[in-house]
Design a protein around this motif. Structure first.
Motif, short mmCIF file in Angstrom:
data_model
loop_
_atom_site.label_atom_id
_atom_site.label_comp_id
_atom_site.label_asym_id
_atom_site.label_seq_id
_atom_site.Cartn_x
_atom_site.Cartn_y
_atom_site.Cartn_z
N ARG A 1 0.85 -1.18 0.00
CA ARG A 1 0.00 0.00 0.00
C ARG A 1 0.90 1.24 0.00
O ARG A 1 2.12 1.15 0.22
CB ARG A 1 -0.92 0.02 1.22
N PRO B 1 -1.01 8.00 -1.27
CA PRO B 1 -1.25 7.60 -2.66
C PRO B 1 -1.52 8.77 -3.60
O PRO B 1 -1.27 8.66 -4.80
CB PRO B 1 -2.47 6.66 -2.56
N TYR C 1 2.55 -2.34 8.96
CA TYR C 1 3.22 -2.24 7.67
C TYR C 1 4.64 -1.72 7.86
O TYR C 1 4.92 -0.93 8.76
CB TYR C 1 2.44 -1.30 6.74
#
Length: 368
Positions: A2, A6, A338
């Motif tokens: 991910r 973004p 993450y």
């Protein structure tokens, strides 16, 4: 994978536009040399290196794109850091003699026996479902209470799946056969003459009472009515419901069996031994009278504790009801962690940019 940011990937659009514009401009006004004759030009052919004259700039263009990807901070899931808030479960499993019943139509029983295997009885179906449940609860602690006329703790709350599965697999249901001295004929774990639901519920609550988990549950699996023991199931359930309202202990009773098709292993009228076919398979017969059940009692237990009651007259219904319970009430949120990996594309961008610059100044140096 991910991206933490973004939206920054939108910078790829102007980056690609800049690359296209730069490469076009590079070839817009090519350098030239004066030759006294065109014969030498006609004989000239680009070398292999000459065909790759734009490679340094393509490497730097790729470096620009990787720099934008690094800016968006790519991250990958770290499986070693996958955590969740563990729940505590205590399973109260009925091992009374009526759990020998098979809830299948006769044609299915015959079909399975013709295939060389016995149809699973209520207890075997429950064991299989619980084994799958235990394997799926990596973050949870599970305890087991078994009961018939009395209730016993087989293992306390634990996360040791292998130990749980081994103990569960080793449970032997009383097949109602008896030796000359009246002992259980198949070396059963406990004799199953009656059903003490109240005692089982009380022992299960004792196992989970001191738990610090925010999610605490008791799964009660039975096929009968309370007809033994010293504790009244309604009173036990009412007491459980009054404890720790901020961290309630919910009871989820399952009433298994009792459908249209119920068959029990048949016994020899005089010897009391199980009847078997010449192939060694069991003979089944319809019980003379239905087993006493009390769905209203189990429904009250669920209501007092904030749980949910499930009535499963067949094996398939039992499997489906337990699966629905897992997906709805026992689905625990998982915290996923993450790991940052932006250094990889960033490092590759620096390396490609420097490589392109070095090649442009040496092997593919433009002249004049």
């Amino acid at each position: 994978m991910r991206f933490e940011s973004p939206l920054l990937l939108l910078l790829l659009i102007p980056a690609i536009a800049a690359i296209v514009f730069g490469l076009r401009r590079l070839h817009a006004a090519p350098a030239f040399l004066k030759f006294p004759s065109l014969d030498a030009v006609r004989r000239a052919h680009p070398s292999r290196l000459g065909r790759l004259v734009d490679l340094p700039r393509w490497l730097q263009a790729l470096a620009l794109l990787l720099a934008v990807v690094a800016l968006a901070r790519p991250q990958i899931e770290d499986p070693d850091e996958l955590t969740g808030e563990g729940a505590d479960f205590v399973i109260a499993l009925d091992m009374s003699g009526s759990m020998n019943a098979v809830d299948l139509p006769p044609e299915k029983i015959v079909a399975m026996q013709q295939a060389g295997r016995e149809p699973p009885n209520r207890f075997e179906a429950a064991k299989e479902i619980l084994q799958r449940f235990i394997r799926s609860r990596d973050q949870d602690r599970i305890g087991l209470v078994i009961f018939a006329g009395k209730a016993y703790v087989k293992f306390p709350l634990t996360m040791d799946q292998e130990a749980m599965l081994s103990i569960l697999d080793g449970l032997v249901l009383d097949d109602r056969s008896r030796t000359a001295d009246g002992a259980c004929g198949n070396a059963c774990t406990i004799t199953g003459e009656s059903t003490a639901i109240g005692d089982a519920l009380a022992r299960a609550f004792k196992r989970v009472e001191a738990s610090e988990s925010r999610s605490r549950s008791i799964i009660l699996i039975t096929d009968g009515d309370n007809n033994a023991g010293t504790a009244a199931p309604e009173e036990v359930a009412r007491f459980i419901g009054q404890q720790s309202p901020e961290r309630p202990v919910r009871v989820y009773p399952f009433l298994v069996g009792g459908g249209e098709h119920t068959y029990m292993p048949a016994f020899h009228q005089f010897t009391g031994r199980l009847l078997r076919t010449p192939d060694g398979l069991r003979v089944y017969e319809k019980p003379e009278q239905p087993f006493p059940v009390n769905p209203a009692l189990l429904r009250q237990i669920a209501q007092h504790t904030g749980g949910e009651f499930f009535e499963a007259p067949t094996e398939d219904a039992f499997r489906q009801a337990f699966s629905d319970l897992e997906k709805t009430r026992f689905a625990s949120p998982v915290v996923r962690r993450y790991r940052e990996v932006f250094l990889w594309p960033l490092g590759a961008a620096f390396a490609l940019f420097l490589l392109g610059e070095a090649l442009a100044m040496t092997v593919w140096r433009r002249w004049p």
